[in-house]
Design a protein around this motif. Structure first.
Motif, PDB file in Angstrom:
ATOM      1  N   PRO A 312      44.442  18.519   9.668  1.00 11.84           N
ATOM      2  CA  PRO A 312      43.592  18.855  10.832  1.00 11.84           C
ATOM      3  C   PRO A 312      43.455  17.681  11.801  1.00 11.84           C
ATOM      4  O   PRO A 312      43.254  17.908  13.001  1.00 11.84           O
ATOM      5  CB  PRO A 312      42.256  19.200  10.181  1.00 11.84           C
ATOM      6  N   ILE A 313      43.487  16.467  11.310  1.00 14.70           N
ATOM      7  CA  ILE A 313      43.412  15.290  12.187  1.00 14.70           C
ATOM      8  C   ILE A 313      44.456  14.277  11.722  1.00 14.70           C
ATOM      9  O   ILE A 313      44.931  14.302  10.589  1.00 14.70           O
ATOM     10  CB  ILE A 313      42.013  14.634  12.182  1.00 14.70           C
ATOM     11  N   TYR A 314      44.797  13.392  12.639  1.00 11.85           N
ATOM     12  CA  TYR A 314      45.692  12.271  12.321  1.00 11.85           C
ATOM     13  C   TYR A 314      44.814  11.052  11.999  1.00 11.85           C
ATOM     14  O   TYR A 314      43.895  10.720  12.753  1.00 11.85           O
ATOM     15  CB  TYR A 314      46.590  11.989  13.523  1.00 11.85           C
ATOM     16  N   GLU A 315      45.068  10.428  10.832  1.00 15.05           N
ATOM     17  CA  GLU A 315      44.260   9.264  10.429  1.00 15.05           C
ATOM     18  C   GLU A 315      45.096   8.354   9.542  1.00 15.05           C
ATOM     19  O   GLU A 315      45.715   8.801   8.578  1.00 15.05           O
ATOM     20  CB  GLU A 315      43.008   9.699   9.666  1.00 15.05           C
ATOM     21  N   THR A 316      45.095   7.046   9.872  1.00 13.64           N
ATOM     22  CA  THR A 316      45.797   6.069   9.040  1.00 13.64           C
ATOM     23  C   THR A 316      45.297   4.659   9.367  1.00 13.64           C
ATOM     24  O   THR A 316      44.709   4.428  10.434  1.00 13.64           O
ATOM     25  CB  THR A 316      47.329   6.143   9.244  1.00 13.64           C
ATOM     26  N   ILE A 317      45.520   3.732   8.424  1.00 15.34           N
ATOM     27  CA  ILE A 317      45.134   2.322   8.595  1.00 15.34           C
ATOM     28  C   ILE A 317      46.408   1.494   8.576  1.00 15.34           C
ATOM     29  O   ILE A 317      47.220   1.611   7.653  1.00 15.34           O
ATOM     30  CB  ILE A 317      44.189   1.862   7.474  1.00 15.34           C
ATOM     31  N   TYR A 318      46.593   0.644   9.603  1.00 13.27           N
ATOM     32  CA  TYR A 318      47.798  -0.168   9.674  1.00 13.27           C
ATOM     33  C   TYR A 318      47.532  -1.408  10.526  1.00 13.27           C
ATOM     34  O   TYR A 318      46.455  -1.579  11.099  1.00 13.27           O
ATOM     35  CB  TYR A 318      48.974   0.633  10.214  1.00 13.27           C
ATOM     36  N   ARG A 319      48.564  -2.268  10.600  1.00  8.73           N
ATOM     37  CA  ARG A 319      48.460  -3.515  11.362  1.00  8.73           C
ATOM     38  C   ARG A 319      49.175  -3.378  12.707  1.00  8.73           C
ATOM     39  O   ARG A 319      50.281  -2.831  12.774  1.00  8.73           O
ATOM     40  CB  ARG A 319      49.084  -4.667  10.571  1.00  8.73           C
ATOM     41  N   VAL A 320      48.528  -3.912  13.744  1.00  9.33           N
ATOM     42  CA  VAL A 320      49.069  -3.859  15.102  1.00  9.33           C
ATOM     43  C   VAL A 320      49.193  -5.276  15.640  1.00  9.33           C
ATOM     44  O   VAL A 320      48.282  -6.090  15.480  1.00  9.33           O
ATOM     45  CB  VAL A 320      48.160  -3.020  16.030  1.00  9.33           C
ATOM     46  N   LYS A 321      50.337  -5.539  16.295  1.00 10.16           N
ATOM     47  CA  LYS A 321      50.545  -6.856  16.906  1.00 10.16           C
ATOM     48  C   LYS A 321      49.765  -6.948  18.210  1.00 10.16           C
ATOM     49  O   LYS A 321      49.909  -6.110  19.096  1.00 10.16           O
ATOM     50  CB  LYS A 321      52.020  -7.108  17.169  1.00 10.16           C
ATOM     51  N   CYS A 322      48.915  -7.983  18.297  1.00 11.82           N
ATOM     52  CA  CYS A 322      48.109  -8.181  19.497  1.00 11.82           C
ATOM     53  C   CYS A 322      48.895  -8.990  20.533  1.00 11.82           C
ATOM     54  O   CYS A 322      50.029  -9.423  20.310  1.00 11.82           O
ATOM     55  CB  CYS A 322      46.803  -8.882  19.135  1.00 11.82           C
ATOM     56  N   HIS A 323      48.258  -9.212  21.692  1.00 14.31           N
ATOM     57  CA  HIS A 323      48.901  -9.952  22.777  1.00 14.31           C
ATOM     58  C   HIS A 323      49.257 -11.379  22.366  1.00 14.31           C
ATOM     59  O   HIS A 323      50.248 -11.949  22.841  1.00 14.31           O
ATOM     60  CB  HIS A 323      47.951  -9.974  23.987  1.00 14.31           C
ATOM     61  N   ASN A 324      48.459 -11.955  21.448  1.00 15.78           N
ATOM     62  CA  ASN A 324      48.705 -13.334  20.987  1.00 15.78           C
ATOM     63  C   ASN A 324      49.692 -13.394  19.832  1.00 15.78           C
ATOM     64  O   ASN A 324      49.810 -14.422  19.162  1.00 15.78           O
ATOM     65  CB  ASN A 324      47.393 -13.998  20.597  1.00 15.78           C
ATOM     66  N   LYS A 325      50.410 -12.291  19.567  1.00 15.22           N
ATOM     67  CA  LYS A 325      51.445 -12.177  18.533  1.00 15.22           C
ATOM     68  C   LYS A 325      50.870 -12.117  17.107  1.00 15.22           C
ATOM     69  O   LYS A 325      51.639 -12.054  16.145  1.00 15.22           O
ATOM     70  CB  LYS A 325      52.448 -13.348  18.595  1.00 15.22           C
ATOM     71  N   GLU A 326      49.555 -12.131  16.978  1.00 18.50           N
ATOM     72  CA  GLU A 326      48.953 -11.997  15.661  1.00 18.50           C
ATOM     73  C   GLU A 326      48.655 -10.531  15.368  1.00 18.50           C
ATOM     74  O   GLU A 326      48.455  -9.737  16.285  1.00 18.50           O
ATOM     75  CB  GLU A 326      47.663 -12.818  15.569  1.00 18.50           C
ATOM     76  N   TYR A 327      48.617 -10.181  14.056  1.00 18.24           N
ATOM     77  CA  TYR A 327      48.393  -8.794  13.662  1.00 18.24           C
ATOM     78  C   TYR A 327      46.919  -8.558  13.340  1.00 18.24           C
ATOM     79  O   TYR A 327      46.226  -9.432  12.823  1.00 18.24           O
ATOM     80  CB  TYR A 327      49.247  -8.440  12.453  1.00 18.24           C
ATOM     81  N   LYS A 328      46.465  -7.338  13.674  1.00 20.45           N
ATOM     82  CA  LYS A 328      45.088  -6.947  13.402  1.00 20.45           C
ATOM     83  C   LYS A 328      45.102  -5.591  12.705  1.00 20.45           C
ATOM     84  O   LYS A 328      45.861  -4.691  13.076  1.00 20.45           O
ATOM     85  CB  LYS A 328      44.306  -6.865  14.701  1.00 20.45           C
ATOM     86  N   TRP A 329      44.241  -5.441  11.666  1.00 16.53           N
ATOM     87  CA  TRP A 329      44.110  -4.155  10.965  1.00 16.53           C
ATOM     88  C   TRP A 329      43.240  -3.208  11.793  1.00 16.53           C
ATOM     89  O   TRP A 329      42.173  -3.594  12.283  1.00 16.53           O
ATOM     90  CB  TRP A 329      43.460  -4.350   9.607  1.00 16.53           C
ATOM     91  N   ILE A 330      43.703  -1.948  11.973  1.00 16.16           N
ATOM     92  CA  ILE A 330      42.910  -0.954  12.707  1.00 16.16           C
ATOM     93  C   ILE A 330      42.890   0.356  11.921  1.00 16.16           C
ATOM     94  O   ILE A 330      43.786   0.648  11.129  1.00 16.16           O
ATOM     95  CB  ILE A 330      43.461  -0.695  14.129  1.00 16.16           C
ATOM     96  N   LEU A 331      41.804   1.121  12.150  1.00 11.83           N
ATOM     97  CA  LEU A 331      41.725   2.503  11.683  1.00 11.83           C
ATOM     98  C   LEU A 331      42.039   3.379  12.889  1.00 11.83           C
ATOM     99  O   LEU A 331      41.305   3.364  13.889  1.00 11.83           O
ATOM    100  CB  LEU A 331      40.327   2.803  11.134  1.00 11.83           C
ATOM    101  N   ASP A 332      43.132   4.141  12.819  1.00 13.44           N
ATOM    102  CA  ASP A 332      43.613   4.954  13.945  1.00 13.44           C
ATOM    103  C   ASP A 332      43.373   6.422  13.618  1.00 13.44           C
ATOM    104  O   ASP A 332      43.871   6.934  12.609  1.00 13.44           O
ATOM    105  CB  ASP A 332      45.103   4.670  14.155  1.00 13.44           C
ATOM    106  N   LYS A 333      42.544   7.094  14.467  1.00 19.58           N
ATOM    107  CA  LYS A 333      42.249   8.517  14.288  1.00 19.58           C
ATOM    108  C   LYS A 333      42.578   9.265  15.573  1.00 19.58           C
ATOM    109  O   LYS A 333      42.361   8.737  16.678  1.00 19.58           O
ATOM    110  CB  LYS A 333      40.765   8.734  13.967  1.00 19.58           C
ATOM    111  N   GLY A 334      43.084  10.510  15.446  1.00 19.46           N
ATOM    112  CA  GLY A 334      43.380  11.299  16.637  1.00 19.46           C
ATOM    113  C   GLY A 334      43.539  12.771  16.333  1.00 19.46           C
ATOM    114  O   GLY A 334      43.573  13.180  15.165  1.00 19.46           O
TER     115      GLY A 334
END
Length: 828
Positions: A312-334
């Motif tokens: 019913p919804i899209y949901e996952t936790i993963y790492r995203v590369k930020c502008h400073n080239k470092e990775y950040k963990w996010i919870l992505d829902k849609g």
């Protein structure tokens, strides 16, 4: 043994630490029982009092949270200080903070120094005296470089904090517990906030969907009422603005994805989250490139499942590369919010939530869980986790090692069915009852292993509580087999003489008091004193003296009954308690002991014991007086037998010498005949002739202590063997010194191997420094040895011997005595 004892004590502390840490991790969410922690610290440190302070970063101060004192003590302390203890702020300077962050124990002599003068010296002294406080130890509660508080240990006046390493490890673990508490509190606040935002988002989404439906309806009605459509569009725009405003205010980033153009629009908060300054449209390919390579597969899988209608919804936790080239963990829902006319997904809207801190916390929780699992698996004690019916859920390696069962054999079985045997079933049921009543269990008992052998153990355990509910039980088993062996050995040594194996004086005194009653009368006492122990030690060494005492102990055991208590009373004294033994019986036992002494076969001297006895026949007699009477009789017998005993010992030594060396009775007789003749020719008086006669018989008595391998060696002696052989004059001197019959010839024995030219031994005397009788003996001994065969040499002729003596006159021998001796030989 002391090392193994201190090793057993340290293992017990580590087990206690592991058990306590497991217990703290079972605290309810965001709750720490400080009172329980301080009670454990009191046990671990042996301190009189323990206090816990929490660090207030804004005030740069420590605030007293808990102290291990009862209400009466706290009230007294408040009256002395003039203010309450709990909640008190203690200011810190930079030096204090640095010291606390070192995570090491710091010792203070008193409260004045600890408080940096905040508590006046007079008040500090009153508190120290009243509560009998000794040294005070402080250690920081930290995690990494973050100060959380500190622990204070108030030791007693006569004790100190011994194992710093164990305390520092415990406090380090406690720091993790406190950090967990703070993190859990923060996480709870975040979750509450997030739930509120999610609820508002859901509400907004529902409102948005409703508005979209209204828009569709409005579009269908456009032909009829364009004005109404505009109004609906304005309402929709206003609703979207409110939704976006609420999302931005919650700290959540919003994305809007057009699945036809493959463009994604981000809210300002979303761009800020990834380090971008402006709002911009980014193609989906660029977004995918920012996903961590290790997470790409899971993101694609979650997205595909939603696009294909599986979720019913899209949901996952993963790492995203930020502008400073470092990775950040996010919870992505849609969620898909609109479709094309042919039913394909058209638009998808979702949110980003910064998940870094929560992910870090989850990783820390995972790490702590792994640590706890490792502590469980590799703990020095056997540990079993049980369900609510006391059936085994899991066991560790040590359980298998001690009891022999593997996991498969244990899981699902009642713990008592595995290791409890018939004789301790009632005890086991009592332990189970305590555990089910939420009581902490500790018992020293036995449990059965798989092979049926009994294992001495200390059992500790209790309920496993989660969120206030008992979910099962845990039990640990410490194998104390080695401790029991050590205790038995210590008990044996505490009541036995290490050398002889007999009871020692402490046991004698204990049994004397226990047996001094009407039930055991008549009760007799024998006191014995070994004759010749000092002589044996001086002549043969203390090892042979020890063997003499051991032989005496064996003789006493043979001569006494199994009900008699035989003990080593002192160095060469023995004492025997004979319950229900009258005077006639004790005399018989003394006679048996003396007979055993006569029949004993020893290589050194004849065993001899002076004995005294006394019997208590009435309760009015004092047992100490009976001992005194027996001791006095022993000393009287020793005095009366002294001369005879010494003579027996000397005769025994002489007989042993003849048996073990080249010295023979015939050699002694020849020496005696030559000595008397030469002595008379030299004009010796009767006393000197008697001494010379005795000297010819016993001059080599010291050889009794020389090893047989040297005395009977057929060839030449090595340098080392010769040095040992040269000690026999000194040994003979000590033997003669110990006897009234021989002490007057002791110097002659000592010097009978001295040479006229000073090259003899042991003192290197020269000329007339050598006693005259020793010079005479040297000459006649040399002549007899030369003219009679030995195992290591053949004899020479009478004339060859005279030639040799003339050659050595003035060097080895006294020239004047040599001349007289040669004249005597020629006359014969």
């Amino acid at each position: 043994m002391e090392k193994n004892y201190h090793k057993n004590i340290r293992e017990a502390f580590i087990t206690f630490l592991n058990h306590s840490t497991m217990k703290y991790f079972e605290f309810p969410f965001a709750h720490v029982d400080y009172k329980m922690i301080l009670e454990d610290l009191l046990i671990l440190s042996s301190a009189n009092h323990v206090a816990l302070n929490i660090y207030d970063g804004e005030k740069h101060a420590l605030v007293t949270e808990e102290i291990s004192s009862d209400e009466g003590q706290l009230k007294t302390l408040m009256e002395i200080l003039g203010h309450p203890v709990k909640g008190k702020c203690w200011k810190l300077n930079e030096g204090d903070i640095i010291a606390l962050k070192s995570k090491k124990l710091e010792k203070f002599p008193g409260l004045y120094e600890l408080s940096d003068g905040e508590i006046p010296k007079t008040i500090a002294s009153i508190i120290k005296a009243y509560f009998k406080i000794g040294d005070i130890y402080s250690i920081g509660l930290c995690h990494n470089d973050k100060l959380l508080g500190n622990i204070l240990f108030f030791m007693g006046e006569s004790n100190t904090l011994v194992d710093h390493e164990i305390i520092e490890l415990f406090v380090h673990q406690l720091g993790i517990i406190l950090l967990r508490k703070k993190a859990e509190e923060d996480l709870r606040e975040k979750e509450i906030e997030l739930n509120s935002v999610n609820e508002e988002m859901l509400s907004m989404n529902e409102e948005l969907e409703s508005s979209l439906h209204q828009l569709v309806a409005a579009e269908e009605e456009l032909r009829d009422n364009y004005h109404q459509l505009k109004l609906k569009e304005e309402e929709l725009k206003e609703s979207e603005e409110r939704w976006k405003f609420a999302i931005e205010g919650s700290g959540v980033g919003v994305w809007d994805w057009n699945l036809q153009t493959m463009e994604i629009h981000y809210s300002n908060k979303a761009l800020e989250m990834f380090g971008y300054d402006e709002f911009e449209a980014i193609r989906i390919e660029e977004t995918r490139d920012r996903v961590h390579p290790d997470d790409t597969k899971q993101v694609k899988k979650a997205l595909a499942a939603h696009l294909e209608g599986e979720t019913p919804i899209y949901e996952t936790i993963y790492r995203v590369k930020c502008h400073n080239k470092e990775y950040k963990w996010i919870l992505d829902k849609g969620k898909i919010v609109s479709y094309t006319e042919d039913g394909k997904p058209l638009r998808m809207v979702g949110t980003y939530i910064d998940f870094s801190e929560r992910k870090q916390f989850e990783d820390e929780i995972t790490k702590q869980k792994q640590i706890m699992e490792s502590l469980f698996e590799y703990a020095p004690d056997a540990i079993a986790r049980l369900d609510i019916q006391l059936q085994v859920i899991d066991i560790n390696r040590k359980f298998t090692e001690i009891f022999g069962y593997n996991r498969e054999e244990c899981i699902g079985k009642h713990i008592d069915a595995l290791i409890v045997y018939e004789e301790v079933k009632v005890e086991a049921e009592e332990i189970n009852d305590k555990a089910t009543q939420s009581m902490v269990v500790m018992a020293e008992t036995y449990r059965k292993n798989k092979d049926g052998h009994l294992v001495p153990t200390i059992i500790r355990g209790g309920p496993t509580i989660v969120n206030g509910e008992i979910i099962g039980y845990h039990a640990s088993y410490t194998d104390i087999t080695e401790r029991r062996k050590a205790e038995d050995r210590i008990k044996y040594l505490s009541y036995h003489d290490k050398l002889t194996g007999l009871y020692n004086r402490a046991y004698f005194e204990e049994q004397l008091e226990a047996l001094d009653s009407y039930r055991y009368m008549p009760i007799s006492i024998i006191i014995g004193d070994v004759n010749g122990l000092k002589l044996t030690n001086d002549v043969f060494g203390h090892l042979e003296g020890d063997n003499l005492l051991i032989n005496v102990a064996e003789i006493l055991i043979k001569g006494c009954r199994h009900t008699d208590i035989i003990s080593r009373w002192g160095g060469d004294e023995f004492a025997i308690i004979l319950p229900n033994t009258n005077e006639k019986e004790v005399i018989g036992i003394c006679n048996r002991i003396k007979l055993e002494c006569v029949q004993a076969k020893t290589e050194a001297i004849q065993i001899s014991i002076a004995l005294g006895y006394a019997t208590k026949t009435s309760h009015t007699q004092k047992i100490r007086e009976i001992i005194k009477e027996a001791e006095e009789k022993m000393y009287r017998h020793k005095l009366l037998e002294n001369r005879s005993t010494r003579s027996q010992i000397i005769n025994s030594l002489q007989t042993s010498l003849f048996e073990k060396s080249h010295e023979t009775k015939e050699h002694a007789e020849r020496m005696n005949n030559l000595g008397i003749k030469l002595g008379k020719r030299l004009g010796l008086n009767d006393n000197e002739l008697d001494e010379l006669s005795l000297l010819t018989l016993l001059h080599d008595i010291g050889k009794i202590a020389i090893p047989d391998s040297i005395l009977t060696k057929p060839g030449s002696l090595t340098d080392e063997e010769w040095e040992i052989m040269k000690k026999h004059p000194e040994i003979g001197y000590r033997i003669a010194e110990s006897s009234q019959e021989l002490f007057h010839i002791a110097d002659y024995i000592l010097n009978h191997h001295e040479r006229w030219d000073g090259n003899g031994y042991p003192q290197g005397l020269m000329g007339e420094e050598i006693p005259k009788l020793a010079r005479i003996l040297t000459i006649i001994d040399a002549y007899d040895v030369m003219t009679n065969s030995r195992t290591y040499k053949d004899p020479i002729t009478h004339q060859e011997a005279i030639n040799e003596m003339e050659k050595c006159s003035g060097k080895q021998f006294d020239p004047q005595i040599t001349s007289v001796f040669i004249e005597l030989l020629n006359e014969e």
